[in-house]
Design an enzyme around this catalytic site. Structure first.
Site, PDB file in Angstrom:
ATOM      1  N   ASP A  78       0.778  -1.773  -4.388  1.00  0.00           N
ATOM      2  CA  ASP A  78       1.889  -0.848  -4.208  1.00  0.00           C
ATOM      3  C   ASP A  78       1.620   0.460  -4.956  1.00  0.00           C
ATOM      4  OD1 ASP A  78       4.629  -0.076  -3.494  1.00  0.00           O
ATOM      5  OD2 ASP A  78       5.096  -0.414  -5.596  1.00  0.00           O
ATOM      6  N   GLU A 146       0.317  -4.984   0.951  1.00  0.00           N
ATOM      7  CA  GLU A 146       0.132  -4.344  -0.346  1.00  0.00           C
ATOM      8  C   GLU A 146      -0.820  -5.160  -1.219  1.00  0.00           C
ATOM      9  OE1 GLU A 146       4.025  -3.784  -1.936  1.00  0.00           O
ATOM     10  OE2 GLU A 146       4.395  -1.959  -0.779  1.00  0.00           O
TER      11      GLU A 146
END
Length: 257
Positions: A78, A146
C-alpha cells in the site's frame, strides 16, 4: 573452524538445490510461470508470492506462534503503491496542481479500482481463504494485489515494482476507466476505507428543514465510529450522501475530491 564454515556453506547450497527441485515440480513450476505472467518477472523467492495470496482467515501460525498471512505485505505494498503512483502522476502531468494530482491518485489507489484491477488480473481465484468465499464481493482481491506489490518490491526491488505498477495498473486503464475522466463514488470509497481500517461508517440523511425554494432538499450527516466526519447537502438523498462522503474523505485521509 574452516570445516564448520564449509559445512555451513554446504547447507546453504543444499537448501538452494532443494528449493530449485521444488520449483521444478509440476505444481511449483505452474506457480512459477503464473507469477511471471502476472508480474513480468520470474520469482527469486516464491514464498513471498505464495504469502501474498494467504488471507488471515486461514489462521496459519509460524513456529514462533506468529500469524502467517498477507497483511504485512499488504501494508508494505500500500505504501509503495501510493509513492510510485504519486511520482508517476507528478511526471506525467506537470501542469496540474497538488490538489488535482491528489484527486487523480486517490481514484487510482482507492479500494474499488484496486479490486477491479485485481479481479481483472485473476487474483480472486488465487487468494486462499477459510472458509471459501466469493471474494469478488469483498475487498480481499484488492488487498491481495497490494500484498503482491509488496512481494515484488521485496523480491525484485524498487525499479521492478515501479515497472509492474505503471505497466499493469496505470497503463492498463482503458479511456473509459481513466481516473481523470471518471468521478468516484465517494460513498463506496469511504465505506471501503472504513472496512479496511476497521472503522464503522454510517449515514443519517433527512430532509433539510426550512429550505429556500429551489435549494437543496436533503442533508446527510456522515459518522465514523459515531463521530461526525462530514456533512453534505443535495437535491436528493444520494447527492447529499455523496457530498457528505466527499467531505469526510477530505477530513479523514487528506484527499481533495
Amino acid at each position: 573452524m574452516l570445516l564448520l564454515h564449509l559445512k555451513f556453506l554446504n547447507k546453504i547450497v543444499l537448501k538452494q538445490i532443494f528449493t530449485s527441485i521444488k520449483l521444478l515440480s509440476c505444481k511449483g513450476k505452474k506457480f512459477y510461470h503464473l507469477i511471471h505472467q502476472l508480474t513480468g518477472y520470474y520469482p527469486s523467492d516464491a514464498h513471498l508470492y505464495r504469502l501474498a495470496f494467504m488471507h488471515k482467515s486461514l489462521m496459519y501460525k509460524g513456529h514462533n506462534g506468529s500469524e502467517i498471512n498477507n497483511e504485512r505485505l499488504e501494508y508494505l505494498g500500500d505504501a509503495i503503491l501510493g509513492a510510485i503512483v504519486a511520482h508517476e502522476l507528478f511526471v506525467r502531468y506537470p501542469d496540474k496542481n497538488e490538489g488535482e494530482l491528489t484527486k487523480i491518485r486517490s481514484r487510482i489507489v482507492n479500494r474499488i479500482n484496486m479490486n477491479q484491477q485485481a479481479l481483472r488480473m485473476g487474483l480472486g481465484e488465487l487468494v486462499q481463504t477459510q472458509p471459501q468465499t466469493d471474494v469478488a464481493q469483498t475487498h480481499i482481491p484488492g488487498d491481495a494485489l497490494e500484498a503482491l506489490i509488496g512481494a515484488v518490491y521485496l523480491d525484485k526491488g524498487y525499479k521492478a515494482v515501479t515497472r509492474f505498477i505503471v505497466d499493469r495498473l496505470m497503463n492498463n486503464l482503458d479511456d473509459s476507466e481513466s481516473p481523470i475522466q471518471n468521478d468516484t463514488n465517494y460513498k463506496s470509497v469511504l465505506i471501503e476505507w472504513g472496512q479496511k481500517n476497521r472503522c464503522e461508517v454510517h449515514f443519517v440523511t433527512e430532509e433539510y428543514p426550512n429550505k429556500p425554494e429551489g435549494q437543496n432538499s436533503f442533508i446527510a450527516m456522515v459518522y465514523v465510529n459515531n463521530e461526525l466526519a462530514g456533512k453534505g447537502f443535495g437535491g436528493s438523498k444520494k447527492e447529499a450522501q455523496q457530498n457528505g462522503a466527499c467531505e469526510a474523505l477530505s477530513m479523514l485521509v487528506g484527499v481533495e475530491v
